[in-house]
Design a protein around this motif. Structure first.
Motif, PDB file in Angstrom:
ATOM      1  N   ALA A  65     -11.215 -21.168 -34.254  1.00  0.00           N
ATOM      2  CA  ALA A  65     -11.813 -21.520 -33.075  1.00  0.00           C
ATOM      3  C   ALA A  65     -11.164 -22.776 -32.551  1.00  0.00           C
ATOM      4  N   ALA A  66     -10.332 -22.722 -31.468  1.00  0.00           N
ATOM      5  CA  ALA A  66      -9.615 -23.692 -31.119  1.00  0.00           C
ATOM      6  C   ALA A  66     -10.257 -24.431 -29.796  1.00  0.00           C
ATOM      7  N   ALA A  67      -9.545 -25.498 -29.360  1.00  0.00           N
ATOM      8  CA  ALA A  67     -10.460 -26.237 -28.202  1.00  0.00           C
ATOM      9  C   ALA A  67     -10.148 -25.258 -26.932  1.00  0.00           C
ATOM     10  N   GLY A  68      -8.965 -24.765 -26.567  1.00  0.00           N
ATOM     11  CA  GLY A  68      -8.698 -24.247 -25.462  1.00  0.00           C
ATOM     12  C   GLY A  68      -7.447 -24.839 -24.805  1.00  0.00           C
ATOM     13  N   THR A  69      -6.692 -24.060 -23.786  1.00  0.00           N
ATOM     14  CA  THR A  69      -5.616 -24.964 -23.275  1.00  0.00           C
ATOM     15  C   THR A  69      -5.255 -23.928 -22.182  1.00  0.00           C
ATOM     16  N   SER A  70      -4.604 -24.681 -21.194  1.00  0.00           N
ATOM     17  CA  SER A  70      -3.959 -23.861 -19.963  1.00  0.00           C
ATOM     18  C   SER A  70      -2.658 -23.796 -20.036  1.00  0.00           C
ATOM     19  N   ASP A  71      -1.990 -24.236 -21.081  1.00  0.00           N
ATOM     20  CA  ASP A  71      -0.594 -24.351 -21.337  1.00  0.00           C
ATOM     21  C   ASP A  71      -0.199 -23.051 -21.994  1.00  0.00           C
ATOM     22  N   ALA A  72       0.899 -22.305 -21.473  1.00  0.00           N
ATOM     23  CA  ALA A  72       1.284 -21.133 -22.070  1.00  0.00           C
ATOM     24  C   ALA A  72       1.863 -21.580 -23.427  1.00  0.00           C
ATOM     25  N   LEU A 113      -0.781 -22.027 -26.077  1.00  0.00           N
ATOM     26  CA  LEU A 113      -1.566 -20.867 -26.250  1.00  0.00           C
ATOM     27  C   LEU A 113      -0.994 -19.955 -27.259  1.00  0.00           C
ATOM     28  N   ARG A 114       0.677 -19.724 -26.864  1.00  0.00           N
ATOM     29  CA  ARG A 114       1.388 -18.740 -27.882  1.00  0.00           C
ATOM     30  C   ARG A 114       1.313 -19.701 -29.396  1.00  0.00           C
ATOM     31  N   ASP A 115       1.294 -21.112 -29.455  1.00  0.00           N
ATOM     32  CA  ASP A 115       1.095 -21.529 -30.927  1.00  0.00           C
ATOM     33  C   ASP A 115      -0.206 -21.043 -31.405  1.00  0.00           C
ATOM     34  N   LEU A 116      -1.126 -21.132 -30.790  1.00  0.00           N
ATOM     35  CA  LEU A 116      -2.515 -20.932 -31.288  1.00  0.00           C
ATOM     36  C   LEU A 116      -2.603 -19.291 -31.705  1.00  0.00           C
ATOM     37  N   ARG A 117      -2.092 -18.532 -30.992  1.00  0.00           N
ATOM     38  CA  ARG A 117      -1.880 -17.019 -31.429  1.00  0.00           C
ATOM     39  C   ARG A 117      -1.083 -16.875 -32.543  1.00  0.00           C
ATOM     40  N   THR A 131     -16.824 -24.022 -40.283  1.00  0.00           N
ATOM     41  CA  THR A 131     -16.335 -25.221 -41.178  1.00  0.00           C
ATOM     42  C   THR A 131     -16.102 -26.471 -40.411  1.00  0.00           C
ATOM     43  N   ALA A 132     -15.600 -27.434 -41.484  1.00  0.00           N
ATOM     44  CA  ALA A 132     -15.512 -28.840 -41.061  1.00  0.00           C
ATOM     45  C   ALA A 132     -14.192 -28.926 -40.146  1.00  0.00           C
ATOM     46  N   VAL A 136     -18.088 -16.149 -39.505  1.00  0.00           N
ATOM     47  CA  VAL A 136     -17.626 -17.600 -39.890  1.00  0.00           C
ATOM     48  C   VAL A 136     -16.816 -18.126 -38.844  1.00  0.00           C
ATOM     49  N   VAL A 137     -17.040 -19.256 -38.308  1.00  0.00           N
ATOM     50  CA  VAL A 137     -16.231 -19.815 -37.430  1.00  0.00           C
ATOM     51  C   VAL A 137     -15.142 -20.734 -38.205  1.00  0.00           C
ATOM     52  N   ALA A 138     -14.161 -20.515 -38.177  1.00  0.00           N
ATOM     53  CA  ALA A 138     -12.956 -21.510 -38.728  1.00  0.00           C
ATOM     54  C   ALA A 138     -12.542 -22.698 -37.677  1.00  0.00           C
ATOM     55  N   SER A 139     -13.050 -23.615 -38.082  1.00  0.00           N
ATOM     56  CA  SER A 139     -12.604 -24.695 -36.956  1.00  0.00           C
ATOM     57  C   SER A 139     -11.368 -25.195 -36.947  1.00  0.00           C
ATOM     58  N   TYR A 140     -10.643 -24.776 -35.889  1.00  0.00           N
ATOM     59  CA  TYR A 140      -9.208 -25.312 -35.739  1.00  0.00           C
ATOM     60  C   TYR A 140      -9.294 -26.563 -34.617  1.00  0.00           C
ATOM     61  N   LEU A 141      -9.880 -27.498 -35.069  1.00  0.00           N
ATOM     62  CA  LEU A 141      -9.797 -28.855 -34.268  1.00  0.00           C
ATOM     63  C   LEU A 141      -9.673 -29.843 -35.239  1.00  0.00           C
ATOM     64  N   LEU A 142      -9.001 -30.790 -34.968  1.00  0.00           N
ATOM     65  CA  LEU A 142      -8.645 -31.954 -35.527  1.00  0.00           C
ATOM     66  C   LEU A 142      -9.780 -32.773 -36.150  1.00  0.00           C
TER      67      LEU A 142
END
Length: 231
Positions: A121-128, A131-135, A201-202, A177-183
């Motif tokens: 689970a990431a925050a989300g972005t409008s930047d391509a 988004l590529r990095d998250l994928r 997750t934290a 399970v949601v794995a947080s990909y937030l800082l």
């Protein structure tokens, strides 16, 4: 050495404290003070911090999990506005195998089981680019777990985390399970907690591996007392 850690910014006092704590832990590893700046919501801005630094080269590490608009546009604009004559901006923290290991540690400590369905689970972005990095990070996490990890978002993109949880349950998942990909903690982490998963997750920032990664970003930028500008 003038290291500066640049984060997004949050109205949550605990989130600001988490960034300050990360800077302190990184400073302990480097043996010097690490200053903090924020690109949004609150100050000081990177331009304000850089313009007030003592003489000498500076290195900015973006405390972002993917390289998006803030990393590629906002931070360079702040650097230019600062008037500082010698600033190196490193790459974002992710995608990185090091961060994937942090995500895996968070999963293990949360009670993850091998037959769980996992959402990154990431925050989300409008930047391509972001988004590529998250994928890429989701694919790396899938490879590390040996099973498919779904990518979902707290805001901006689709699917939203709540919808991804519901879809996995509809497909027969026993535990999600949601794995947080937030800082850091804040509004988006609250959204993950409210998404209906069995486990969330934290956020990553307090994990020792994050401080180690940030410290290494600074170290690689300084070679024998001189700044090396990365390609």
């Amino acid at each position: 050495m003038n290291p500066v850690l640049v984060a997004h910014g949050t109205r949550r006092a605990e989130g600001v404290a988490m960034v300050a704590d990360l800077a302190d832990r990184v400073g302990s590893q480097l043996g010097t003070r690490v200053r903090t700046a924020f690109v949004d919501v609150l100050g000081p801005t990177p331009a304000e911090v850089l313009s007030a630094l003592p003489a000498g080269p500076a290195v900015v590490v973006p405390a972002f999990l993917a390289g998006g608009y803030h990393v590629h546009v906002d931070i360079p604009a702040f650097v230019a506005a600062s008037g500082h004559p010698d600033v190196t901006v490193t790459e974002a923290l992710g995608p990185s195998q090091h961060l994937v290991r942090v995500v895996l540690d968070r999963l293990v400590e949360s009670g993850w089981r091998r037959d769980d369905s996992v959402i990154l689970a990431a925050a989300g972005t409008s930047d391509a680019r972001a988004l590529r990095d998250l994928r890429v990070t989701a694919a790396m996490t899938s490879a590390a777990l040996g099973s498919r990890v779904e990518l979902a978002f707290a805001a901006t993109n689709e699917p939203r985390v709540r919808d991804a949880v519901a879809a996995l349950r509809a497909a027969g998942a026993r535990r999600v399970v949601v794995a947080s990909y937030l800082l850091a903690d804040g509004l988006f982490q609250d959204r993950l907690r409210a998404a209906g998963a069995d486990v969330v997750t934290a956020p990553l920032i307090a994990h020792p591996g994050v401080a180690h990664l940030v410290a290494n970003r600074f170290r690689r930028a300084f070679v024998d007392g001189r700044v090396r500008h990365p390609c």
